[in-house]
Structures are given as structure tokens and as C-alpha cells.
Design a protein around this motif. Sequence first.
Motif, short mmCIF file in Angstrom:
data_model
loop_
_atom_site.label_atom_id
_atom_site.label_comp_id
_atom_site.label_asym_id
_atom_site.label_seq_id
_atom_site.Cartn_x
_atom_site.Cartn_y
_atom_site.Cartn_z
N GLY A 173 49.32 64.62 46.50
CA GLY A 173 50.17 64.56 47.69
C GLY A 173 49.87 63.39 48.61
N GLU A 174 48.81 62.61 48.32
CA GLU A 174 48.44 61.52 49.21
C GLU A 174 48.42 60.16 48.51
OE1 GLU A 174 44.84 62.47 51.28
OE2 GLU A 174 45.77 64.13 52.39
N TYR A 175 47.74 60.06 47.37
CA TYR A 175 47.73 58.82 46.60
C TYR A 175 47.48 59.18 45.14
CZ TYR A 175 42.74 59.53 47.48
OH TYR A 175 41.49 60.09 47.58
N ASP A 176 47.89 58.26 44.24
CA ASP A 176 47.89 58.62 42.82
C ASP A 176 47.47 57.43 41.96
OD1 ASP A 176 48.40 60.14 40.48
OD2 ASP A 176 50.39 59.24 40.33
N ALA A 177 46.44 57.62 41.14
CA ALA A 177 45.99 56.64 40.14
C ALA A 177 45.80 55.25 40.74
CB ALA A 177 46.97 56.59 38.98
N VAL A 178 45.09 55.18 41.86
CA VAL A 178 44.85 53.90 42.53
C VAL A 178 43.62 53.23 41.92
CG1 VAL A 178 44.24 52.79 44.72
CG2 VAL A 178 45.92 54.66 44.68
N SER A 179 43.79 51.97 41.49
CA SER A 179 42.67 51.21 40.92
C SER A 179 42.66 49.80 41.52
CB SER A 179 42.81 51.10 39.40
OG SER A 179 42.78 52.37 38.78
N PHE A 180 41.50 49.35 41.93
CA PHE A 180 41.34 47.98 42.42
C PHE A 180 39.85 47.69 42.57
CE2 PHE A 180 41.68 50.57 46.26
CZ PHE A 180 40.61 50.12 47.04
N ALA A 181 39.53 46.42 42.82
CA ALA A 181 38.15 46.01 43.06
C ALA A 181 38.12 45.08 44.26
CB ALA A 181 37.58 45.30 41.84
N VAL A 182 37.01 45.11 45.00
CA VAL A 182 36.78 44.17 46.09
C VAL A 182 35.46 43.46 45.80
CG1 VAL A 182 36.64 43.84 48.58
CG2 VAL A 182 37.87 45.82 47.68
N ARG A 183 35.50 42.13 45.79
CA ARG A 183 34.32 41.35 45.45
C ARG A 183 33.53 40.93 46.70
NH1 ARG A 183 34.34 39.69 40.18
NH2 ARG A 183 36.26 40.20 39.03
N LYS A 184 32.34 40.51 46.49
CA LYS A 184 31.48 40.05 47.57
C LYS A 184 32.14 38.87 48.28
CE LYS A 184 26.73 38.61 48.59
NZ LYS A 184 25.39 38.32 48.03
N GLY A 185 32.24 38.98 49.60
CA GLY A 185 32.84 37.91 50.39
C GLY A 185 34.35 37.90 50.39
N GLU A 186 34.97 38.90 49.76
CA GLU A 186 36.44 38.94 49.66
C GLU A 186 37.04 39.83 50.75
OE1 GLU A 186 39.88 39.66 46.28
OE2 GLU A 186 38.05 40.87 46.17
N ILE A 187 38.20 39.41 51.25
CA ILE A 187 39.01 40.24 52.13
C ILE A 187 40.23 40.67 51.31
CG2 ILE A 187 40.32 40.40 54.27
CD1 ILE A 187 38.62 38.14 55.40
N LEU A 188 40.29 41.95 50.99
CA LEU A 188 41.42 42.50 50.25
C LEU A 188 42.36 43.19 51.22
CD1 LEU A 188 42.84 43.15 47.54
CD2 LEU A 188 41.49 45.27 47.48
N GLY A 189 43.60 42.73 51.30
CA GLY A 189 44.57 43.33 52.19
C GLY A 189 45.33 44.45 51.51
N VAL A 190 45.64 45.50 52.28
CA VAL A 190 46.46 46.61 51.78
C VAL A 190 47.58 46.84 52.78
CG1 VAL A 190 46.55 49.01 51.05
CG2 VAL A 190 44.46 47.69 50.69
N THR A 191 48.82 46.77 52.31
CA THR A 191 49.96 46.97 53.22
C THR A 191 50.96 47.90 52.55
OG1 THR A 191 51.51 45.82 54.68
CG2 THR A 191 51.34 44.99 52.41
#
Length: 523
Positions: free
Chosen positions: A296-314
Motif C-alpha cells: 500500500g505504500e511502495y513496491d519493488a523499489v531498487s536503487f543504490a547510492v554511492r559515496k559522495g553521491e546525491i541521489l534525487g527522488v521526485t
Amino acid sequence: MISAASQDHPAPERRHAGAASVAVVDTQRTELLKLDNISKIFGGVKALQSIKFDVMPGEVLCLAGENGCGKSTLIKVISGVYQPEPDAVMLMDGQSIEGLDPAKARELGIQVIWQDLALFPEMTVAENIAFEQNLGPRPRLVNYRQMKVAARRILERLGVSIDLGRSVRSLSIAQRQIVAIARALVADARLVFMDEPTASLSHAETEALLKIVRRLSADGIAVVFVSHRLAEVLDVCTRVTVLRDGQYVGTFPTAGMTQTRLTELMTGRTFDYAVRTTDLSAAPVVLQVADLTRRGEYDAVSFAVRKGEILGVTGRLGAGRTELALSLFGMTRPGAGSISLDGKKLSLGSNRDAIRAGIAYVSEDRLQLGLVQPQSIGDNTVAAVLDDLLDATRLISLKKRDSLITDWIEQLAVKIGKPEDAVSTLSGGNQQRIVLAKWLATNPKLLILDSPTVGVDVGARAGIFAIIHKLAAQGMAILLISDEIPEVYFNADRILHMRNGRVVREYVPGATSIDQIERDVHA
């Protein structure tokens, strides 16, 4: 004074078509309200200096400026809370206003909807809307039937439906905004000031509120809109009056105005907009999320964040961004999938587990969840690391505490009076820096920022993002969540687009235009 004709810098934003539906200002008519030579001095400090201000009937006007520029002081002068210095000129319908106080301002049709809304949470929607109708010099019985009739009539005028019997406490922020607007209309408002009305609203809720603002304008009610969200200002307003450091900069048409130009007018500074171009493909992975699911909230979410990285989510309302962040911080448990930090799988039973693992979370609700408003700046700064401040006797070491507070206030350039002052005395931008300080003191590996600039003015936003960029340069992994696409576009290395709880696309700023991302998100 800055000329409106000076050259604009390239801007990352555009005007929206919605502004066309706002009532066109007839400059040949008499101003509804006209002020000249408005000054206000507090203990030798000039809060306002010879301000000019006017608004036409049915106009939607923006009052713009950084925190501390004098906007609230000017509104309090207009609403009769403060008396201006001698020689001030105040005209309503061309007639001089003398001895203005809050009661007289309301009689003239001047209403202010402050950011805190000033509603009664335990009372019903109808009681809040019709509250002023029951005020008077003598006690009297309340006519609840008449109250509901009046409340229903106003809500129908606004084109919305809310259960009149519900308590205001049970309403969403967007619904409370509507109740506050309805209360102003019951009081026969002719001029309504809205202070940061969309600061806590989603994109969809904001659109609904702007529709109501346009409806008020079409009915001949003037609205003065105060907002740090400049895209909304350019969308809904026909003119903008800019203040800076208590002085009048000018009044400009919004037609052809850009967010970049308006920012320059407000701050007196030029801001460079450029996408990040750091190649982090070889950097070690800090956070790995695999098929994370919470029904009911989120489904099968996959991602990675690396050292020194800014990952945006919108993404739009209901995309599942905040719900995902809460699970990453141990506040809710996913039903399936895995979370790994530095290659080690985590089982997060609480936010304490997340903090111990090296995860920090800056909530989108700074006032309720980020800070304890009555407590001091210092106490808020060290709230997440009290165990680290204990001495051999298991008591808090005041030396360690004071050293930590001083260190973070200096590092983040927080403008304060004294650390003992209540954190509520700070501007929005400085409060957000204290929230950052609180979590950075935990020395996190991953920093989750959920809408970190809500209620923060444009100048302070630039300072906060400068801090975020510095943290990334030092190797911190950062997850930046925002529904303001320019924020993620110009501050993230990659962008994930979430819709209905799933990641539907990934973008690299520069390789994809901001226009394309906005079309995809709002499709």
C-alpha cells in the motif's frame, strides 16, 4: 533601486499558464489599498524604511523578500497590530485611514491568514468558519443552525466540500487552509493576506489552493500572496512587490519575470544554476536497496547510492517517497526486500537502529518532527547524540556539550543570538541548519533529506544546498527527496522518478532536460 529592465540570467524555470486566469488589474481604477512612506522602528532598528505598497481590487499580488526583510512587519502595520511612524500615508478606497487597529482593519475587510492558521483544533469546521459571527460585546446563545448555514454557503462559494461537523484537528493541512480562507470570507474580506499558504502542501494540494485563490480574485477579492515557492508566485500573481532589508526595491509585473530574476531582486545577489557533472560510477556503494516493498505504500523499489553521491527522488502526491524514507530510517518495517549499508544487510526495528547503523533523516515537517520548538538552540543541536556527551559519572559533560554546539553552529554558519535562545526564535533557514546540525553530529554515512527547503527563503536555500554539496564532496551519501523538480535537477547527480509507489524512471541531469522530467512527473 534595481531596474526591472536589467538583463536576466538564464533561468531553470518557466512561467505557467495558470496565471492567465487571474483577474486582470485595471490600473485606471482606484487602489483598494495604497500605502506610502511606511516606516517602523523597534528600539533604534529600522524594520521598515519608507515603504510603498498598493493593491488593486481583485488583484493577486505577491509580497516577496527573504526572511527578515520586513514582510511580516508590513502586514502587521496594514492589519493594525503595529502603528507606523509619523508621516505615513494609508488609504483605503482613496480615503485616509486613521487610528488603525485590528478591529478596525477587520471592519475594513482586511484579513490575515498566518502560516500557523490560528484555528481552534478541538472545534468543528463550522465553529471555526463562523467564529467571528459569535463575537460581540455581550454574551449570547450560539445559533448552531445559522452557523452551519453560513459555513456551508462559504465552502460552496469556494467550490469545496468538507464535513462541517469534523474537528479541525482531524483535517489535513490543505483542508485547514480552506477553513481559514472560509473564515476570512465570512467576515466579508475584501483583502486577504496569505502567509506561506503552500509551505506544507503537496503539488496536488497546492494546485487546488491556487484554484481557490483565482476564484477569490474573480469574485473581486484582493489577495496578497507571501511564498518562498517562486514558481507559484509567477503562476498566480499579476504583480510582485519586493522588499529587501526593510526597504522597498520595487513593484514589477510577473509577465516575463523568471524565478532567477526575482531571486536576484530579493537578495541583491546572482545565483549560478548548473547541473552536477561528477562521475561517481566507480565510487563504493553506501546504500543498496533491493526489491523493497511495503504493501500500500511502495513496491519493488531498487536503487543504490554511492559515496559522495546525491541521489534525487521526485514524484507527485502519493508516489511513496516519504514512506520509503521512513522505512530506510527504521520508522516502519518493509514487508519484503532488503536494505544494505556498506555491504552489510540491515534489520531496522526502530530509528535508533538506523542511527546506530549510520543513517540520519531530516523530516519534511521541521516544526513538528525536526525540532522541539520551545527548547533551546543548543538542546536541539545535541538531541540525537546525548549518549556521546556522557562523562565518567554518566552525566552530560557541559564542556563536551558546549563544544559540540559551538562547533556545528560555526560549521553551518547558523545565525543565532545565544545557544540558550529557543529554537523558535530563528528564521526558517537557520532552523533548518540546526536540524542538519543535529543529524550531522551523529556522523552519518547516509543522510536522507525529505523536502529540506520547505518554508525556507531563496537566499537561505542556496546556503543549505551549498552545505549539502560540501557534505557530498566529503564523501557522504545523500538521498534528496523533493517535489520541486528544479531542486533535484540542479542539486542531484541522478534522479529517480517515483509514481504510485514504484520507481518508473531514472534521469541524469544534463542528459535529460528539466522540461522533459517535469512533463513526465506531471503527466
